[in-house]
Motif scaffolding. Sequence first.
Motif, mmCIF file in Angstrom:
data_model
loop_
_atom_site.group_PDB
_atom_site.id
_atom_site.type_symbol
_atom_site.label_atom_id
_atom_site.label_comp_id
_atom_site.label_asym_id
_atom_site.label_seq_id
_atom_site.Cartn_x
_atom_site.Cartn_y
_atom_site.Cartn_z
ATOM 1 N N ARG A 48 12.188 -12.658 -2.351
ATOM 2 C CA ARG A 48 12.627 -12.782 -3.742
ATOM 3 C C ARG A 48 12.129 -11.641 -4.624
ATOM 4 O O ARG A 48 12.826 -11.189 -5.503
ATOM 5 N N LEU A 49 10.903 -11.194 -4.396
ATOM 6 C CA LEU A 49 10.316 -10.209 -5.321
ATOM 7 C C LEU A 49 10.405 -8.780 -4.802
ATOM 8 O O LEU A 49 10.222 -7.822 -5.564
ATOM 9 N N SER A 50 10.628 -8.650 -3.505
ATOM 10 C CA SER A 50 10.915 -7.347 -2.890
ATOM 11 C C SER A 50 9.980 -6.240 -3.381
ATOM 12 O O SER A 50 8.768 -6.388 -3.319
ATOM 13 N N GLN A 51 10.503 -5.149 -3.928
ATOM 14 C CA GLN A 51 9.647 -3.999 -4.236
ATOM 15 C C GLN A 51 8.758 -4.190 -5.461
ATOM 16 O O GLN A 51 7.949 -3.316 -5.783
ATOM 17 N N PHE A 52 8.884 -5.327 -6.155
ATOM 18 C CA PHE A 52 7.915 -5.592 -7.220
ATOM 19 C C PHE A 52 6.527 -5.864 -6.640
ATOM 20 O O PHE A 52 5.531 -5.711 -7.315
ATOM 21 N N LEU A 53 6.482 -6.304 -5.388
ATOM 22 C CA LEU A 53 5.184 -6.537 -4.743
ATOM 23 C C LEU A 53 4.655 -5.214 -4.225
ATOM 24 O O LEU A 53 5.320 -4.524 -3.470
ATOM 25 N N PHE A 54 3.446 -4.860 -4.641
ATOM 26 C CA PHE A 54 2.931 -3.576 -4.182
ATOM 27 C C PHE A 54 1.784 -3.719 -3.192
ATOM 28 O O PHE A 54 1.493 -2.788 -2.439
ATOM 29 N N GLY A 55 1.099 -4.853 -3.189
ATOM 30 C CA GLY A 55 -0.056 -4.942 -2.295
ATOM 31 C C GLY A 55 -0.560 -6.351 -2.134
ATOM 32 O O GLY A 55 0.012 -7.309 -2.652
ATOM 33 N N ARG A 56 -1.640 -6.451 -1.420
ATOM 34 C CA ARG A 56 -2.226 -7.707 -0.994
ATOM 35 C C ARG A 56 -3.720 -7.692 -1.227
ATOM 36 O O ARG A 56 -4.365 -6.669 -1.052
ATOM 37 N N ASP A 57 -4.278 -8.856 -1.562
ATOM 38 C CA ASP A 57 -5.733 -9.072 -1.621
ATOM 39 C C ASP A 57 -6.454 -7.998 -2.442
ATOM 40 O O ASP A 57 -6.167 -7.821 -3.597
ATOM 41 N N GLU A 58 -7.385 -7.294 -1.792
ATOM 42 C CA GLU A 58 -8.209 -6.353 -2.554
ATOM 43 C C GLU A 58 -7.509 -5.018 -2.811
ATOM 44 O O GLU A 58 -8.054 -4.162 -3.511
ATOM 45 N N GLU A 59 -6.340 -4.806 -2.190
ATOM 46 C CA GLU A 59 -5.654 -3.514 -2.330
ATOM 47 C C GLU A 59 -5.395 -3.181 -3.792
ATOM 48 O O GLU A 59 -4.833 -3.983 -4.527
ATOM 49 N N ARG A 60 -5.746 -1.977 -4.174
ATOM 50 C CA ARG A 60 -5.433 -1.515 -5.516
ATOM 51 C C ARG A 60 -4.181 -0.647 -5.454
ATOM 52 O O ARG A 60 -3.890 -0.048 -4.415
ATOM 53 N N LEU A 61 -3.502 -0.573 -6.572
ATOM 54 C CA LEU A 61 -2.267 0.200 -6.602
ATOM 55 C C LEU A 61 -2.500 1.632 -6.124
ATOM 56 O O LEU A 61 -1.691 2.206 -5.384
ATOM 57 N N GLU A 62 -3.633 2.242 -6.543
ATOM 58 C CA GLU A 62 -3.892 3.625 -6.150
ATOM 59 C C GLU A 62 -4.081 3.772 -4.640
ATOM 60 O O GLU A 62 -3.761 4.808 -4.063
ATOM 61 N N GLU A 63 -4.609 2.729 -3.994
ATOM 62 C CA GLU A 63 -4.763 2.780 -2.537
ATOM 63 C C GLU A 63 -3.414 2.782 -1.850
ATOM 64 O O GLU A 63 -3.189 3.514 -0.879
ATOM 65 N N VAL A 64 -2.526 1.908 -2.335
ATOM 66 C CA VAL A 64 -1.191 1.820 -1.745
ATOM 67 C C VAL A 64 -0.485 3.166 -1.894
ATOM 68 O O VAL A 64 0.108 3.683 -0.948
ATOM 69 N N VAL A 65 -0.601 3.732 -3.102
ATOM 70 C CA VAL A 65 0.035 5.025 -3.354
ATOM 71 C C VAL A 65 -0.579 6.095 -2.447
ATOM 72 O O VAL A 65 0.139 6.901 -1.843
ATOM 73 N N GLY A 66 -1.900 6.086 -2.331
ATOM 74 C CA GLY A 66 -2.586 7.068 -1.481
ATOM 75 C C GLY A 66 -2.106 6.992 -0.037
ATOM 76 O O GLY A 66 -1.857 8.015 0.602
ATOM 77 N N ARG A 67 -1.976 5.762 0.450
ATOM 78 C CA ARG A 67 -1.536 5.592 1.835
ATOM 79 C C ARG A 67 -0.112 6.109 2.019
ATOM 80 O O ARG A 67 0.208 6.750 3.022
ATOM 81 N N LEU A 68 0.737 5.834 1.029
ATOM 82 C CA LEU A 68 2.116 6.335 1.111
ATOM 83 C C LEU A 68 2.136 7.865 1.132
ATOM 84 O O LEU A 68 2.914 8.470 1.865
ATOM 85 N N PHE A 69 1.254 8.484 0.334
ATOM 86 C CA PHE A 69 1.180 9.945 0.346
ATOM 87 C C PHE A 69 0.747 10.460 1.713
ATOM 88 O O PHE A 69 1.322 11.412 2.242
ATOM 89 N N LEU A 70 -0.271 9.812 2.284
ATOM 90 C CA LEU A 70 -0.755 10.254 3.601
ATOM 91 C C LEU A 70 0.356 10.119 4.649
ATOM 92 O O LEU A 70 0.580 11.024 5.447
ATOM 93 N N ASP A 71 1.067 8.975 4.625
ATOM 94 C CA ASP A 71 2.145 8.751 5.591
ATOM 95 C C ASP A 71 3.239 9.806 5.453
ATOM 96 O O ASP A 71 3.778 10.292 6.439
ATOM 97 N N ALA A 72 3.552 10.127 4.196
ATOM 98 C CA ALA A 72 4.649 11.063 3.948
ATOM 99 C C ALA A 72 4.196 12.516 4.068
ATOM 100 O O ALA A 72 5.006 13.433 3.992
ATOM 101 N N LYS A 73 2.877 12.721 4.257
ATOM 102 C CA LYS A 73 2.304 14.074 4.240
ATOM 103 C C LYS A 73 2.772 14.846 3.010
ATOM 104 O O LYS A 73 3.092 16.036 3.080
ATOM 105 N N ALA A 74 2.817 14.157 1.891
ATOM 106 C CA ALA A 74 3.278 14.781 0.646
ATOM 107 C C ALA A 74 2.080 15.065 -0.263
ATOM 108 O O ALA A 74 1.008 14.500 -0.079
#
Lengths: 424, 424
Positions: free
Chosen positions: B251-277
């Motif tokens: 239902r909420l799809s991309q509005f959900l950014f993370g779980r539990d202790e994850e902070r938004l900046e961590e999620v973003v950081g991981r996406l950057f590492l994955d994308a090598k951007a």
Amino acid sequence: MDREVRAEILTIGTELLLGQTIDTNAAYIGEQLAAAGIEVYWKSTVGDHDARIREALRVALSRSEVVITTGGLGPTEDDLTCRAIAAELDRPLILDQAVLESIRRRFTERAVAMSPNNERQAMIPEAAAVLPNPHGTAPGFVIRLGNGRMVAAVPGVPSEMRPMLNEQVIPRVCEAFGVKTRIRSRILKACGITESALDETISDLVRLSRNPTIGVLAYPGEIHIRLTVKTEREAEGDRLLDDLEHTIRKRLSQFLFGRDEERLEEVVGRLFLDAKATVAVAESCTGGLVCHRLTNLPGSSAYFVRGEVVYSNAAKERLLGVPHELIAEHGAVSRPVALAMAAGMRQTAGTDLALGITGIAGPGGGTTTKPVGLTYIALASDDGVTCREYRFLADRDTNKLLASQRALDILRRHLLSHQHAGQN
Amino acid sequence: MDREVRAEILTIGTELLLGQTIDTNAAYIGEQLAAAGIEVYWKSTVGDHDARIREALRVALSRSEVVITTGGLGPTEDDLTCRAIAAELDRPLILDQAVLESIRRRFTERAVAMSPNNERQAMIPEAAAVLPNPHGTAPGFVIRLGNGRMVAAVPGVPSEMRPMLNEQVIPRVCEAFGVKTRIRSRILKACGITESALDETISDLVRLSRNPTIGVLAYPGEIHIRLTVKTEREAEGDRLLDDLEHTIRKRLSQFLFGRDEERLEEVVGRLFLDAKATVAVAESCTGGLVCHRLTNLPGSSAYFVRGEVVYSNAAKERLLGVPHELIAEHGAVSRPVALAMAAGMRQTAGTDLALGITGIAGPGGGTTTKPVGLTYIALASDDGVTCREYRFLADRDTNKLLASQRALDILRRHLLSHQHAGQN
């Protein structure tokens, strides 16, 4: 003289035990009681459970003259406070017509249907004084017991609890117990000194001071010294606080940076405004935190000109003019590079002061000669460029915070010393 | 079946009674105990006062199997917890050589002189099990009493208390009392959606779910959806949580950014590492906060290249190549300037992505056409440059936070959409 009155706070709600809600009510009530000169020695929390509310009330009344409960006055099944208090004090619940009317009116005004549950909120223990609640449906009440003790129940919703406490409960307590004394607190904040070194400097005062008393509390990067005084007249309290602050200031001198709610960045900002000086920041390991803190103040654009968050060596070279050979020879985390960053930043931004910060925030990147936490902070000014070395031992977040704290303190010390120089 | 075990939390510190510090420790401990399946029925607070600490411990041990105290283990005169517990349990304090050594080592590592006061922290009640404190000088300890009860003392500094509680105290309690039922929680975090819109999307689930239950809590810039399940077997609890999370995710799809202790900046950081951007940030009204958050992650130097905190128009022109006429015509807080900042930053830093942020954090600087809180956030990428307008309505600190939250979310959305494109 005042009759001795000790108040005890009893907060009620299972969500408080489970940690789903942080108990800010207890802190608020404690603060207001302290300011009114009423001692608080105990604070307890129980869940929405009849027998445990009763037991907590019994224990509290055995050792305190006044018990203030908060929470559990709502209309739902798990709101048990009123019933538990009535049962424990052996008073029947009686329907209060005036309360019922005011609840009805509230619903009519909002054009909302009143549920039978809300009627329960008009059931008040016999011979209790009702405390009207203009901000919600749940009234509070005060019961004076034969042995001179007093029980007050207020709602748990902060916007309803706060005015009821201040306007109705505390005045009644003060009147009933003839409380005239006022308790006042002042917090002196120190940085750049360890807790134990601070303690050694003032431990005799901590031990011997009775009024005011002194408490010491350490936070990451700063220490708070709390002075608490108890007097009948405010002016006398202020004088006693001033005297003790004066004594402490003589010993701790420039380690003290502020008072009460003042944050280090506010003190630094004010010093910049007074000096009409400007600053630029080149930061690596602190990653923007020093800029963030310097710009948290309204009006900071008057002194904060520019910040560079330079993570790469290339950026340090190109933007700040740090010589390539310097980084090659000493490494990016080194005293010469911090000095060059500060000097380069000051020159390119054209500011009075500039900081250069380089270090290893961790958890990766450390070596035996350059461990995690090693940090160099350089300051460039008209006096030249100076640099200090630190070794922080915390996690990444705290290392960033500690480094930013030291950086701000370096600015503060510089501005203070030049302020004094100017006055001479 | 589990043996019955009730834990009681005793927080110690006069500052808690006076309301100068809000007791977040008690909430944290309650939460962790609940998650471990240990019931908490009582929570009490006393000041730094020997007799009252002892009385509180006595009362707690009369009704609970486990008592966990926090606070009052520091090196200063008003740290009384250790002494009071030892006295109440009739155990002498004994100098623990291993603790003394570890305290000494800590001071040596930091090249700071150890004060005699710190030696006091090595005095431990006889036959207590010492809980090492890798994050500070004060060790904790656990005492098992003859009647099967247990007293644990942990420090009051949250960063020291939390790991000690989770890694040392709770496992010992569970083992001693054979606790098997587990209460597990999972938090799903959403951003970019209002609380009421989110509520409308999942209100039927909130109302009907019994195990797991669902709770919704709003914070500045993000909303937490907490799922709580109670089972004997972890696998069954996980399965129930997975099922409900799956339903909510649909239902909420991309509005959900993370779980539990994850902070938004961590999620973003991981996406950057994955994308090598890589990314660079030009920020005005957020004053370094976006850089600070992006560099809070270990290893962030792999994607974060550079940040410019540009407060002055001159800096925007000179460093980012924003045309002078653009600022003159539209003002520094405008869509064209945000676009130019992002584009200029991307070009000069040579990164894959760049942000340009300009706005009015307040409280000053607003006009009727450009009110406080007006903020433009632009993103430059291979796709071109886009910009969004926001109007935040909070105070300066919160406006900075909200803007940084939106900026990070823009990066997250961009990286996510390109990740999916790459997988197609």
